[in-house]
Scaffold this motif. Structure first.
Motif, mmCIF file in Angstrom:
data_model
loop_
_atom_site.group_PDB
_atom_site.id
_atom_site.type_symbol
_atom_site.label_atom_id
_atom_site.label_comp_id
_atom_site.label_asym_id
_atom_site.label_seq_id
_atom_site.Cartn_x
_atom_site.Cartn_y
_atom_site.Cartn_z
ATOM 1 N N TRP A 1 1.500 -1.499 0.018
ATOM 2 C CA TRP A 1 -0.254 0.156 0.085
ATOM 3 C C TRP A 1 1.048 1.140 -0.103
ATOM 4 O O TRP A 1 1.818 1.169 0.776
ATOM 5 C CB TRP A 1 -0.694 -0.382 1.452
ATOM 6 N N PHE B 1 -4.324 6.026 -1.057
ATOM 7 C CA PHE B 1 -5.471 5.152 -0.336
ATOM 8 C C PHE B 1 -6.629 5.186 -1.712
ATOM 9 O O PHE B 1 -6.218 6.173 -3.068
ATOM 10 C CB PHE B 1 -6.899 6.783 -0.175
ATOM 11 N N THR C 1 -7.803 -1.166 -1.642
ATOM 12 C CA THR C 1 -8.711 -0.661 -0.422
ATOM 13 C C THR C 1 -7.455 -1.292 0.724
ATOM 14 O O THR C 1 -7.277 -1.872 0.595
ATOM 15 C CB THR C 1 -9.648 -0.722 -0.725
ATOM 16 N N ASP D 1 -11.271 1.862 1.961
ATOM 17 C CA ASP D 1 -10.322 2.537 2.825
ATOM 18 C C ASP D 1 -10.653 2.871 4.442
ATOM 19 O O ASP D 1 -9.467 3.711 4.390
ATOM 20 C CB ASP D 1 -9.732 3.927 1.768
#
Length: 333
Positions: free
Chosen positions: A70, A73, A214, A220
Motif C-alpha cells: 500500500w 488511498f 483498498t 479505505d
C-alpha cells in the motif's frame, strides 16, 4: 502449470469441472471432500471446495498474480474515519497527515504470484493443551486445584493462570488446559511432520485481501457499523463479530488485533494483529484495527518463544500441481 489452479480460470470453470478437480484434490491429500460452497463478501466471491482432515476444515484457495502492499488511498479516506483520525491527532498533537502515518506501517507495493493452497479456515490456538482434571500435570499443583474449585462456585465463565493453566465453564461441565512453552522452530517442525506449513507473509496478504487495492478488503476506512471485537456495545452482546465471519475465500482471518497470526519466515514473524498494542494504547478503532489490513508490514518478533495468549497459526498445504493427473492420488506436497 495448469491454469485451472489459478483464480481467473478457476472462477470460469463450471460446477462439474470444479467438482472433479476438488475430488482429485481430496484423493491426493487424503481428505474428505465436503462439497462446493460459494463465498461472497466485500465485492469478491469464490465458489470453491471445502474439505476435512484430522478434525480441521480446509478450503481450496486458487492461486493468482496480485499486487500487494500500500502507498496511497485507492478511493479516499471516508468521512467517519477521517473524523476519528482528526480528533485523535488533535488530542495527541500529531502533525502527520493520515496518509503519511498509514503509509509508514504498510508494506511496500509489489507484485506476487501466489500458488494454489488448501487453507485452514480458522485460527488455531498455540501452547494451550486440553487435559482432564485428573491429569498428573494438574494434580501436581494443589494451588491450581484450589483456584479451580473457587472458580466452580463463582459466576465467572473462565479463569486463566498466566501461562500455567486455564479453566472454562462449558455446557456439560468444565474444560481445563495447561500451558506448554514452545517456540517458532518447534511450531514449524511440528506442522511439517503433519504434512502442513504456514502461509508466507505474501500468501497471508492474499488470503486476507484477495489482491484488494483498498486499505481494508471492504474499503479505505473502517466500517463503524460492524460488530467488532473489543468495541462492542451492550446491544451487540451475543452477536457474531462481522470481521470474524468467512471472507470471500471462506476464511475467518484478521478479525481481532489481539490475535497475531504466525507466518512462515526465517525469523518469528506475525501478521494480522499487533497483540492489541494500538487498542491498549487508546488509539481507537481505526488505528486499533490497522494491523488487520492485508497490507500492513509483517512484524518480526524479538525472540523465538510463542505467546499462547496472542500468537495463533493457520495450517496450509501448498498444492503441488506438477505432474498432476486428475483423479489419481499421489504424494502430498
Amino acid at each position: 502449470m495448469n491454469e485451472n489452479w489459478f483464480r481467473p480460470a478457476f472462477d470460469r470453470m463450471d460446477a462439474a469441472g470444479k467438482q472433479a478437480l476438488m475430488e482429485s484434490l481430496a484423493a491426493r491429500y487424503q481428505m474428505t471432500f465436503l462439497g462446493l460452497h460459494t463465498f461472497d463478501r466485500w465485492g469478491q466471491s469464490c465458489t470453491t471446495g471445502l474439505f476435512e482432515k484430522d478434525g480441521r476444515e480446509f478450503v481450496f484457495v486458487p492461486g493468482d498474480t496480485v499486487t500487494l502492499g500500500w502507498e496511497r488511498f485507492a478511493v479516499g479516506l471516508d468521512p467517519d474515519s477521517r473524523k476519528e483520525l482528526d480528533d485523535l491527532f488533535q488530542e495527541w498533537e500529531i502533525e502527520q497527515a493520515p496518509e503519511e502515518l498509514v503509509r509508514a506501517v504498510m508494506a511496500p507495493v509489489r507484485q506476487a504470484t501466489i500458488g494454489p493452497m488448501l487453507v485452514g479456515r480458522k485460527l488455531e490456538e498455540l501452547c494451550w493443551e486440553p487435559v482432564k482434571m485428573s491429569d498428573p500435570r494438574v494434580t501436581a499443583h494443589p494451588d491450581w486445584l484450589k483456584k479451580f474449585r473457587d472458580f466452580a462456585w463463582s459466576d465467572l465463565d473462565s479463569l486463566t493462570l498466566h501461562q500455567s493453566a486455564r479453566i472454562e465453564r462449558m455446557k456439560n461441565g468444565f474444560q481445563i488446559w495447561i500451558y506448554n512453552r514452545t517456540d517458532h522452530d518447534a511450531l514449524l517442525a511440528g506442522l511439517e511432520q503433519q504434512g502442513l506449513s504456514l502461509p508466507t507473509a505474501d500468501e497471508w496478504a492474499y488470503l486476507c485481501g484477495g489482491g484488494c487495492r483498498t486499505l481494508f478488503p471492504w474499503g479505505d476506512g473502517m466500517d463503524y457499523s460492524m460488530h467488532l471485537h473489543h468495541f462492542e456495545s451492550e446491544e451487540d452482546q451475543g452477536k457474531s463479530y462481522d470481521m470474524e465471519e468467512p471472507n470471500f475465500f471462506g476464511l475467518s482471518i484478521a478479525y481481532d488485533p489481539y490475535k497475531r497470526e504466525v507466518v512462515k519466515a526465517d525469523a518469528f514473524t506475525t501478521c494480522g494483529g499487533d497483540g492489541g498494542c494500538n487498542i491498549c494504547g487508546g488509539l481507537g478503532i481505526f488505528l486499533g484495527y490497522l494491523p488487520c489490513s492485508p497490507h500492513c508490514k509483517p512484524e518480526v518478533q524479538e525472540d523465538k518463544e510463542l505467546n499462547g495468549d496472542y500468537d495463533f497459526c493457520r495450517p496450509v498445504i501448498r498444492v503441488q500441481t506438477s505432474g498432476w493427473k486428475m483423479g489419481q492420488p499421489g504424494d502430498a506436497g
